[in-house]
Scaffold this motif. Sequence first.
Motif, PDB file in Angstrom:
ATOM      1  N   GLU A  27      16.929 -15.897  -5.145  1.00 15.55           N
ATOM      2  CA  GLU A  27      18.246 -15.329  -5.442  1.00 15.55           C
ATOM      3  C   GLU A  27      19.354 -16.226  -4.867  1.00 15.55           C
ATOM      4  N   LYS A  31      22.230 -18.332  -6.957  1.00 17.16           N
ATOM      5  CA  LYS A  31      23.653 -18.160  -6.685  1.00 17.16           C
ATOM      6  C   LYS A  31      24.316 -19.514  -6.463  1.00 17.16           C
ATOM      7  N   ASP A  78      17.056  -2.705  -6.712  1.00 20.83           N
ATOM      8  CA  ASP A  78      17.771  -3.986  -6.703  1.00 20.83           C
ATOM      9  C   ASP A  78      17.816  -4.576  -8.110  1.00 20.83           C
ATOM     10  N   GLU A  81      20.302  -2.714 -10.141  1.00 19.99           N
ATOM     11  CA  GLU A  81      21.657  -3.041  -9.700  1.00 19.99           C
ATOM     12  C   GLU A  81      22.093  -4.382 -10.274  1.00 19.99           C
ATOM     13  N   ARG A  82      21.168  -5.345 -10.281  1.00 21.91           N
ATOM     14  CA  ARG A  82      21.465  -6.655 -10.860  1.00 21.91           C
ATOM     15  C   ARG A  82      21.778  -6.518 -12.348  1.00 21.91           C
ATOM     16  N   LYS A  84      23.077  -3.981 -13.822  1.00 24.92           N
ATOM     17  CA  LYS A  84      24.402  -3.374 -13.973  1.00 24.92           C
ATOM     18  C   LYS A  84      25.510  -4.414 -13.854  1.00 24.92           C
ATOM     19  N   GLU A  85      25.206  -5.501 -13.158  1.00 28.00           N
ATOM     20  CA  GLU A  85      26.192  -6.567 -12.969  1.00 28.00           C
ATOM     21  C   GLU A  85      26.314  -7.443 -14.209  1.00 28.00           C
ATOM     22  N   GLY A  86      25.485  -7.144 -15.221  1.00 32.40           N
ATOM     23  CA  GLY A  86      25.603  -7.863 -16.486  1.00 32.40           C
ATOM     24  C   GLY A  86      24.573  -8.937 -16.740  1.00 32.40           C
ATOM     25  N   ASP A  87      23.532  -9.003 -15.919  1.00 38.50           N
ATOM     26  CA  ASP A  87      22.492 -10.011 -16.110  1.00 38.50           C
ATOM     27  C   ASP A  87      21.420  -9.448 -17.046  1.00 38.50           C
ATOM     28  N   THR A  91      17.265  -6.980 -16.962  1.00 36.35           N
ATOM     29  CA  THR A  91      17.268  -5.557 -17.313  1.00 36.35           C
ATOM     30  C   THR A  91      15.846  -5.005 -17.251  1.00 36.35           C
TER      31      THR A  91
END
Length: 236
Positions: A27, A31, A78, A81-82, A84-87, A91
């Motif tokens: 991760e 980033k 997690d 949540e990722r 939801k951030e648009g990745d 999904t």
Amino acid sequence: AVLMAGWLHTNSPIASKRVLELLQELETKWKEQQESGREFPDEYNCRPSEKTYVTAIAAVGSSYDENKAKVALQMLRDLKERAKEGDDAITPSMASYNIVMDVCAKCGTSKSIKVQMEALKIGFAVYKAAKLDPNAKLEPTTFVRILRCVIYLMNRGDESDKLAATLFGEAKKAGMVTFDVCKSLGKATTRMARDKILKDTVNEEGRVDYSNLPIDWKRNVGPERKRSRKYSNGVP
């Protein structure tokens, strides 16, 4: 992901910890790649995918970590949540939910009743969440995994019989009763309860004749894998 998969077969007590560290490293590198603004070839791209998380959760499930059900649940959270951030690449699909339920069932090897009960609660919470997730399509394997939670985390009796009967009823309603679902039902219930649930499908030898199951029960089932000779004539 390859390194994470390597921990799948170690049964090491530190497998869970090491897999989480590897996932965090991945991760962090992803980033850094994003912040650099550069494009990297696929072989050097550190972007985690759902498969990455599924592999990591499976490795956690193979560890001796008493908290592996909780760890798997947190990894699923997690992942969501990722997403939801648009990745889109991360999904969660049904595979993510299935593997967490599988980890919960593996907690049946624990000598702690508390650990087993927590794993059972997590397993059913994940199952319920999967049914509400539009990106997760229920499949026969889902019912096998949640029935395994009953098999390995509960004693056989009235409570397990009722719970397994409810799950089997949902599998019937979804048209996803397979040979493996029937086999799991048999392990999750007492013999009397199984025969009552499956009624006329039990043959003279006391086995469930899968070919005799109502078509509606398996209407959404694709071609099944070849069965072992031991169970070729029915489910014991």
